[in-house]
Design a protein around this motif. Structure first.
Motif, PDB file in Angstrom:
ATOM      1  N   TYR A 188      39.647  95.882  75.916  1.00 17.11           N
ATOM      2  CA  TYR A 188      38.222  95.526  75.871  1.00 17.11           C
ATOM      3  C   TYR A 188      37.929  94.304  76.727  1.00 17.11           C
ATOM      4  CZ  TYR A 188      36.768  98.993  72.500  1.00 17.11           C
ATOM      5  OH  TYR A 188      36.435 100.181  71.915  1.00 17.11           O
ATOM      6  N   GLY A 189      38.895  93.367  76.802  1.00 17.53           N
ATOM      7  CA  GLY A 189      38.709  92.204  77.663  1.00 17.53           C
ATOM      8  C   GLY A 189      38.656  92.616  79.121  1.00 17.53           C
ATOM      9  N   GLY A 190      39.537  93.569  79.484  1.00 11.07           N
ATOM     10  CA  GLY A 190      39.558  94.055  80.857  1.00 11.07           C
ATOM     11  C   GLY A 190      38.247  94.706  81.232  1.00 11.07           C
ATOM     12  N   ARG A 191      37.634  95.394  80.258  1.00 11.83           N
ATOM     13  CA  ARG A 191      36.357  96.037  80.541  1.00 11.83           C
ATOM     14  C   ARG A 191      35.344  95.010  81.011  1.00 11.83           C
ATOM     15  NH1 ARG A 191      33.764  99.704  75.936  1.00 11.83           N
ATOM     16  NH2 ARG A 191      32.631  97.870  75.232  1.00 11.83           N
ATOM     17  N   ILE A 192      35.278  93.871  80.323  1.00 13.95           N
ATOM     18  CA  ILE A 192      34.317  92.826  80.712  1.00 13.95           C
ATOM     19  C   ILE A 192      34.720  92.206  82.050  1.00 13.95           C
ATOM     20  CG2 ILE A 192      33.191  90.699  79.980  1.00 13.95           C
ATOM     21  CD1 ILE A 192      32.588  92.734  78.018  1.00 13.95           C
ATOM     22  N   SER A 193      36.022  91.885  82.213  1.00 18.42           N
ATOM     23  CA  SER A 193      36.469  91.259  83.461  1.00 18.42           C
ATOM     24  C   SER A 193      36.130  92.127  84.667  1.00 18.42           C
ATOM     25  CB  SER A 193      37.977  91.041  83.431  1.00 18.42           C
ATOM     26  OG  SER A 193      38.307  89.982  82.598  1.00 18.42           O
ATOM     27  N   MET A 194      36.467  93.419  84.553  1.00 17.90           N
ATOM     28  CA  MET A 194      36.226  94.329  85.675  1.00 17.90           C
ATOM     29  C   MET A 194      34.731  94.444  85.956  1.00 17.90           C
ATOM     30  SD  MET A 194      39.040  95.791  86.897  1.00 17.90           S
ATOM     31  CE  MET A 194      38.528  97.375  87.516  1.00 17.90           C
ATOM     32  N   SER A 195      33.931  94.587  84.897  1.00 20.27           N
ATOM     33  CA  SER A 195      32.493  94.741  85.110  1.00 20.27           C
ATOM     34  C   SER A 195      31.927  93.502  85.783  1.00 20.27           C
ATOM     35  CB  SER A 195      31.772  94.963  83.785  1.00 20.27           C
ATOM     36  OG  SER A 195      32.491  95.840  82.984  1.00 20.27           O
ATOM     37  N   ILE A 196      32.378  92.325  85.327  1.00 19.38           N
ATOM     38  CA  ILE A 196      31.876  91.096  85.932  1.00 19.38           C
ATOM     39  C   ILE A 196      32.220  91.085  87.418  1.00 19.38           C
ATOM     40  CG2 ILE A 196      32.226  88.600  86.049  1.00 19.38           C
ATOM     41  CD1 ILE A 196      32.388  88.537  83.060  1.00 19.38           C
ATOM     42  N   GLY A 197      33.479  91.443  87.752  1.00 18.75           N
ATOM     43  CA  GLY A 197      33.879  91.478  89.156  1.00 18.75           C
ATOM     44  C   GLY A 197      32.976  92.382  89.978  1.00 18.75           C
ATOM     45  N   PHE A 198      32.765  93.612  89.473  1.00 16.80           N
ATOM     46  CA  PHE A 198      31.986  94.569  90.247  1.00 16.80           C
ATOM     47  C   PHE A 198      30.540  94.136  90.419  1.00 16.80           C
ATOM     48  CE2 PHE A 198      35.372  97.579  89.968  1.00 16.80           C
ATOM     49  CZ  PHE A 198      35.158  98.358  91.089  1.00 16.80           C
ATOM     50  N   VAL A 199      29.903  93.780  89.305  1.00 20.29           N
ATOM     51  CA  VAL A 199      28.477  93.459  89.385  1.00 20.29           C
ATOM     52  C   VAL A 199      28.261  92.207  90.222  1.00 20.29           C
ATOM     53  CG1 VAL A 199      26.410  92.970  88.056  1.00 20.29           C
ATOM     54  CG2 VAL A 199      28.092  94.564  87.179  1.00 20.29           C
ATOM     55  N   ALA A 200      29.117  91.190  90.026  1.00 12.69           N
ATOM     56  CA  ALA A 200      28.923  89.941  90.769  1.00 12.69           C
ATOM     57  C   ALA A 200      29.097  90.176  92.262  1.00 12.69           C
ATOM     58  CB  ALA A 200      29.909  88.875  90.289  1.00 12.69           C
ATOM     59  N   VAL A 201      30.116  90.962  92.639  1.00 11.15           N
ATOM     60  CA  VAL A 201      30.316  91.210  94.068  1.00 11.15           C
ATOM     61  C   VAL A 201      29.182  92.067  94.626  1.00 11.15           C
ATOM     62  CG1 VAL A 201      31.811  92.335  95.737  1.00 11.15           C
ATOM     63  CG2 VAL A 201      32.776  90.841  94.042  1.00 11.15           C
ATOM     64  N   GLY A 202      28.685  93.025  93.806  1.00 16.11           N
ATOM     65  CA  GLY A 202      27.530  93.814  94.249  1.00 16.11           C
ATOM     66  C   GLY A 202      26.345  92.918  94.543  1.00 16.11           C
ATOM     67  N   LEU A 203      26.108  91.984  93.635  1.00 17.78           N
ATOM     68  CA  LEU A 203      24.994  91.045  93.816  1.00 17.78           C
ATOM     69  C   LEU A 203      25.212  90.201  95.068  1.00 17.78           C
ATOM     70  CD1 LEU A 203      22.455  89.966  92.379  1.00 17.78           C
ATOM     71  CD2 LEU A 203      23.909  88.276  91.278  1.00 17.78           C
ATOM     72  N   ALA A 204      26.454  89.673  95.188  1.00 20.87           N
ATOM     73  CA  ALA A 204      26.755  88.823  96.339  1.00 20.87           C
ATOM     74  C   ALA A 204      26.587  89.599  97.640  1.00 20.87           C
ATOM     75  CB  ALA A 204      28.175  88.273  96.233  1.00 20.87           C
ATOM     76  N   ALA A 205      27.047  90.861  97.640  1.00 20.27           N
ATOM     77  CA  ALA A 205      26.944  91.657  98.863  1.00 20.27           C
ATOM     78  C   ALA A 205      25.489  91.906  99.230  1.00 20.27           C
ATOM     79  CB  ALA A 205      27.678  92.985  98.688  1.00 20.27           C
ATOM     80  N   SER A 206      24.627  92.180  98.224  1.00 16.18           N
ATOM     81  CA  SER A 206      23.216  92.422  98.550  1.00 16.18           C
ATOM     82  C   SER A 206      22.577  91.167  99.123  1.00 16.18           C
ATOM     83  CB  SER A 206      22.427  92.862  97.315  1.00 16.18           C
ATOM     84  OG  SER A 206      23.247  93.465  96.383  1.00 16.18           O
ATOM     85  N   ILE A 207      22.816  90.032  98.470  1.00 17.33           N
ATOM     86  CA  ILE A 207      22.204  88.798  98.972  1.00 17.33           C
ATOM     87  C   ILE A 207      22.748  88.487 100.368  1.00 17.33           C
ATOM     88  CG2 ILE A 207      21.883  86.327  98.593  1.00 17.33           C
ATOM     89  CD1 ILE A 207      22.321  86.822  95.641  1.00 17.33           C
ATOM     90  N   GLY A 208      24.080  88.538 100.493  1.00 21.20           N
ATOM     91  CA  GLY A 208      24.702  88.181 101.761  1.00 21.20           C
ATOM     92  C   GLY A 208      24.242  89.075 102.893  1.00 21.20           C
ATOM     93  N   THR A 209      24.158  90.405 102.624  1.00 20.50           N
ATOM     94  CA  THR A 209      23.723  91.327 103.657  1.00 20.50           C
ATOM     95  C   THR A 209      22.298  91.005 104.090  1.00 20.50           C
ATOM     96  OG1 THR A 209      25.104  92.995 102.646  1.00 20.50           O
ATOM     97  CG2 THR A 209      23.517  93.751 104.255  1.00 20.50           C
ATOM     98  N   SER A 210      21.411  90.781 103.118  1.00 22.16           N
ATOM     99  CA  SER A 210      20.025  90.486 103.482  1.00 22.16           C
ATOM    100  C   SER A 210      19.943  89.205 104.297  1.00 22.16           C
ATOM    101  CB  SER A 210      19.167  90.337 102.229  1.00 22.16           C
ATOM    102  OG  SER A 210      19.430  91.368 101.335  1.00 22.16           O
ATOM    103  N   VAL A 211      20.581  88.155 103.817  1.00 21.42           N
ATOM    104  CA  VAL A 211      20.490  86.868 104.525  1.00 21.42           C
ATOM    105  C   VAL A 211      21.090  86.984 105.920  1.00 21.42           C
ATOM    106  CG1 VAL A 211      21.299  84.484 104.551  1.00 21.42           C
ATOM    107  CG2 VAL A 211      20.475  85.477 102.434  1.00 21.42           C
ATOM    108  N   GLY A 212      22.277  87.592 106.007  1.00 20.85           N
ATOM    109  CA  GLY A 212      22.936  87.712 107.304  1.00 20.85           C
ATOM    110  C   GLY A 212      22.122  88.544 108.274  1.00 20.85           C
ATOM    111  N   ALA A 213      21.567  89.659 107.778  1.00 19.69           N
ATOM    112  CA  ALA A 213      20.804  90.530 108.660  1.00 19.69           C
ATOM    113  C   ALA A 213      19.554  89.819 109.153  1.00 19.69           C
ATOM    114  CB  ALA A 213      20.427  91.814 107.929  1.00 19.69           C
TER     115      ALA A 213
END
Lengths: 398, 322
Positions: A188-213
C-alpha cells in the motif's frame, strides 16, 4: 507507385506455442531471456492476485474511498486487462504482425526494433511494468488490511516459508511495531509512492513543456525572462527548496498527498523546459512551421499542435528518468517527516519509521529501501534504453 | 577572460536578490509565525507583543522586505531567533563542517567514480563494463539516507567498526593529542562521506563512460591510432583529456547538489553542518537563519559555476571567453 509488400513469412518455432499455456514461456524457450523472465514474473504476480479475487468481499470492506471501493474495482479490471495482454503478447510471438515495407522502415518501427534489442532497457521496461502492475493490483495482492493492528504481534521477523506452509504465527515479511502486516504496508505504501512519482512528473512535464515551448517560440525578452527564472530555480538545490516550501506549509491528512504532488511538480519542471526550448528553437526554423505560419494559424495552434508534438521524444526520456528522481525526493522528504501525513504511508515514511528499530528489526528499514531502489532503478534503466533507442546516432550499432 | 568573469559576477546580483525574494515570499505566505513556535498559550498578549516588536514582525511585509535587502547589501543577516546569536557567526560555525564533508566526497570519491567510468568506456561491452554499469546504476538509484542507514546498521551496530554518528568522540575528544583528534575525525567522516559520495560517484562514472564513448569514436582518435601510437598513449593523451572536459563542468555544477545531499546525511549521522542548521531553522521558522542559509547556498552555486567556467578554460586551451 505501388507499395511492395515484403512477403517475409517468419515462421515461429513450434516451442513458441508454449506461450499459450504460460505467457512468457514461449519467449524464454525461443531465446528471448529478458522478455521471457519479465513475462513469467508478471504471471507470478497475476497468480497471487488471482487468489486475492476470492477474498474480494473482505478487501472491499477496508479499501474504500468515500464509501466506493474504487481501488478494488480498478484492481479487478487491471487484473483481467493484464492477463489479456500477457496472452496477446504470447500470441504475437507465434503469429507476428505482417508489416508493409512502409511500416517496416517507419521511425516507430525502427525505434521498437532497437528498443526490443536493448537488454537493459527491456529489463527496465519489465521492471516498470511490474511496478505499475503491482501498484494497480495492490488490493488483490496484499494479504491483510495494512492498518489492521491485530494481524501479528509486535516486530515479528519475516518468515516467507513459514507463511506459505501455513505456520500459525508467521507473516511473509514480518510485522511492524504495532503488529501490522509489513508486506501489506509495503504494497500500500508503494501504491502512494508510485502515484506521487507519476502525477508529479506529469505535472512537471506539462508545466515545463509549456514554459519551454513559449520561451523558445517567442524568443526575445519572453525567452530571456523565463530562462532567467528557470536558472534561478535551478541554482537552488531541489531538496532544500522542497524543504523550505513543505516545511512552511505543514498540512495533515489526505491533503498532504496533494500538497506533496503539487510541490514536487512545481519544483521539477525546469529541466523539461530547457529541453523543450532547445528543441523548439531548432524546430521553428523548419519549413513546416513556416508553412503553418503562412496558412495563418494562431500562435497557440502552432505551438501546441505543431511544435510540442515534435519536441516530445526527449521529454519522454527525461520523464522516465525524472520519475526515479522524484520518488527519491519524495522519500527524502518523508524521511524528514515532511512527507505524506500518517496514517497513510509511503516507502519513504516506512524507512523513516523503521529507523527507530534499526537495531532490533533492521528489515523494517531494509525492505522499503530495497523497494525504492528497485523502482528507481527500473525507471532509470527504461530511460537509458529509450534514449539509446531514440538516438539516431547509435542506430545500427547493435 | 577577465571581462567575461566580471560580466558573470554582475549577473550574480539579480540572482541573489531573486532567491532572497523567493524565500521571503515563501515565509510570508506560510501560516503562523515565529511567535506561535516560541510561546505557550499561557503567554500573556503583552509579552507576545513585545517579542514580536523586538524582531520587527509588527511592521508591514514590504517594509521588512526592504529592510532585509538593505541589510543584505552590507552582508548583515541579523540575529537568529532560535539560537539568540548572530547569524553570520552561526553560519561560520556550521559551514566548515559541511565543506569538510563535501571535500571528502569531491576529492576521494569522485575520482574513484571517474576512474571507474574511464575503464568502462575504454572496455565498452566487456563483462566488466556491463557489471559496473548495473552496479553503478544500482547505487545511483539509491536514496542516500537509506544507504546511510544501511552503513550505520552494518558498520556500527552489527560489526562495531566505525562510530555511529557525530563528528568527534563525545567523551574523549578533548583529552586527545592533535594527531589523535585528526584520526578520530577521520574515523567519524568515513561513513557519512561514503553515504554522500556513492550516488554522485555513480553519477560521475555514468557520465564519464558516455563522455569517453563519445570521444573514442571521433576521427582524431582514429588518426592517433593510425599513426601507430601505442593504445595506452591514445587513451591517456587523446581520449581521457578530451573526455574530461564535460566532467570538469559537472564537478562545478554538482557543488550545490553536494550540499543538498548533505542535508539528509547530516541528519542521519548527526553531523553539525549547514544541512542540519537549515532543516532545524525551517522547522522552528527561524527566518533570519533560513534567509542567511539560502544566501550562502546561492553564493556556493554561483562560485561553483564560476569554478566550472574558469577550469573549463584552463583545461581546454581552445576555449576563449570574451
Amino acid at each position: 507507385m505501388t507499395a511492395i509488400v515484403k512477403q517475409q513469412q517468419v515462421e515461429a518455432p513450434p516451442v513458441a506455442k508454449a506461450g499459450y499455456v504460460l505467457p512468457g514461456l514461449g519467449h524464454l524457450l525461443t531465446g528471448r531471456l529478458v522478455v521471457g523472465v519479465g513475462m513469467l514474473t508478471i504471471d507470478l504476480v497475476l497468480l497471487f492476485a488471482a487468489f486475492g479475487l476470492f477474498r474480494l468481499p473482505e478487501i472491499v470492506k477496508y479499501d474504500t474511498w468515500g464509501g466506493i471501493p474504487i481501488h478494488p474495482i480498478i484492481a479487478v479490471i487491471s487484473f483481467f486487462a493484464m492477463a489479456g495482454a500477457q496472452w496477446f503478447a504470447a500470441h504475437r510471438l507465434v503469429r507476428p504482425r505482417q508489416l508493409t515495407e512502409e511500416e517496416e522502415n517507419s521511425n516507430w518501427n525502427l525505434f521498437l526494433r532497437d528498443f526490443s534489442r536493448h537488454d537493459t532497457g527491456m529489463l527496465g521496461f519489465y521492471g516498470v511494468v511490474l511496478m505499475i502492475g503491482v501498484t494497480l493490483l495492490t488490493p488483490l495482492l496484499a494479504p491483510f488490511d495494512p492498518e489492521d493492528v491485530g494481524v501479528g504481534t509486535k516486530l515479528m521477523h519475516p518468515d516467507v516459508w513459514g507463511y506459505l506452509t501455513g505456520a500459525p504465527d508467521a507473516l511473509p515479511l514480518g510485522s511492524d511495531v504495532y503488529g501490522r502486516d509489513y508486506l501489506s504496508r509495503l504494497l500500500y505504501g508503494g501504491r502512494i509512492s508510485m502515484s506521487i512519482g507519476f502525477v508529479a512528473v506529469g505535472l512537471a512535464a506539462s508545466i515545463g513543456t509549456s514554459v519551454g515551448a513559449i520561451a523558445g517560440y517567442f524568443g526575445g525578452w519572453v525567452d530571456r525572462g523565463l530562462m532567467w527564472f528557470v536558472d534561478m530555480l535551478l541554482s537552488l538545490p531541489r531538496l532544500v527548496l522542497l524543504l523550505a516550501i513543505v516545511g512552511m506549509f505543514r498540512v495533515t491528512g489526505v491533503a498532504s498527498i496533494f500538497l506533496i504532488v503539487t510541490i514536487l511538480g512545481l519544483t521539477g519542471w525546469m529541466g523539461v523546459s530547457r529541453i523543450v526550448r532547445s528543441q523548439v528553437l531548432s524546430l521553428k526554423q523548419q519549413d513546416f512551421i513556416q508553412a503553418a505560419r503562412a496558412l495563418g494559424y494562431g500562435h497557440t495552434r502552432i505551438v501546441f499542435r505543431h511544435l510540442v508534438p515534435n519536441a516530445l521524444a526527449p521529454v519522454i526520456v527525461y520523464c522516465s528518468l525524472a520519475i526515479g528522481g522524484t520518488m527519491l525526493a519524495e522519500a527524502g522528504l518523508s524521511f524528514l517527516g515532511l512527507g505524506v501525513a500518517p496514517p497513510t504511508s509511503t516507502w519513504g515514511t516506512l524507512v523513516s519509521d523503521g529507523r527507530e528499530y534499526l537495531r532490533q528489526a533492521g528489515f523494517l528499514t531494509v525492505l522499503p529501501g530495497l523497494c525504492i531502489v528497485m523502482a528507481v532503478m527500473s525507471f532509470n534503466l527504461l530511460g537509458d534504453g529509450l534514449r539509446d533507442a531514440m538516438d539516431p546516432k547509435l542506430r545500427g550499432t547493435k | 577572460m577577465f571581462k567575461y568573469l566580471l560580466r558573470k559576477l554582475l549577473l550574480v546580483l539579480p540572482l541573489l536578490i531573486g532567491v532572497v525574494t523567493l524565500v521571503f515570499f515563501l515565509i510570508e505566505l506560510s501560516p503562523g509565525d515565529v511567535a506561535d513556535k516560541f510561546f505557550t498559550p499561557e503567554t500573556t498578549p503583552e509579552v507576545r507583543q513585545q517579542i514580536i516588536a523586538k524582531y520587527g514582525l509588527d511592521k508591514p511585509a514590504w517594509f521588512r522586505y526592504l529592510l532585509l535587502i538593505k541589510n543584505l547589501a552590507v552582508l548583515e543577516f541579523g540575529t537568529s531567533i532560535a539560537h539568540g546569536r548572530d547569524v553570520t557567526t552561526l553560519i561560520w560555525e556550521y559551514l566548515p563542517n559541511t565543506l569538510l564533508l563535501s571535500s571528502v566526497t569531491l576529492l576521494v570519491i569522485y575520482p574513484v567514480g571517474i576512474a571507474l567510468g574511464t575503464f568502462q568506456g575504454v572496455r565498452q561491452g566487456s563483462l566488466f563494463d556491463s557489471t559496473a554499469s548495473v552496479v553503478s546504476l544500482f547505487f545511483y538509484s539509491m536514496p542516500s539516507f537509506w544507504l546511510a542507514l544501511m552503513l550505520q546498521l552494518y558498520f556500527s551496530y552489527r560489526f562495531d567498526l566505525l562510530p555511529t554518528s557525530g563528528m568527534h568522540d563525545p567523551v574523549e575528544y578533548d583529552y586527545m593529542t592533535r594527531p589523535e583528534q585528526i584520526v578520530d575525525t577521520l574515523k567519524h567522516i568515513i561513513l557519512p562521506g561514503v553515504a554522500m559520495g556513492v550516488a554522485s560517484a555513480a553519477g560521475a562514472a555514468r557520465y564519464m563512460r558516455s563522455s569517453i564513448l563519445e570521444v573514442i569514436r571521433q576521427d582524431f582518435v582514429r588518426t592517433a591510432r593510425a599513426k601507430g601510437l601505442p593504445e595506452s598513449t591514445v587513451i591517456r593523451k587523446h581520449v581521457i583529456r578530451n573526455a574530461m572536459l564535460p566532467i570538469v563542468t559537472l564537478l562545478g555544477l554538482s557543488l550545490p547538489f553536494l550540499f543538498s545531499g548533505s542535508v539528509l546525511i547530516e541528519i542521519v549521522f548527526a553531523w553539525p553542518g549547514m544541512g542540519r542548521l537549515i532543516v532545524n531553522s525551517i522547522f522552528s521558522q527561524d527566518t533570519p537563519v533560513v534567509i542567511g542559509c539560502f544566501f550562502v547556498f546561492t553564493l556556493m552555486v554561483v562560485i561553483g559555476n564560476l569554478i566550472a567556467d574558469i577550469s573549463y578554460a584552463l583545461v581546454d586551451p581552445r576555449i576563449k571567453y570574451d
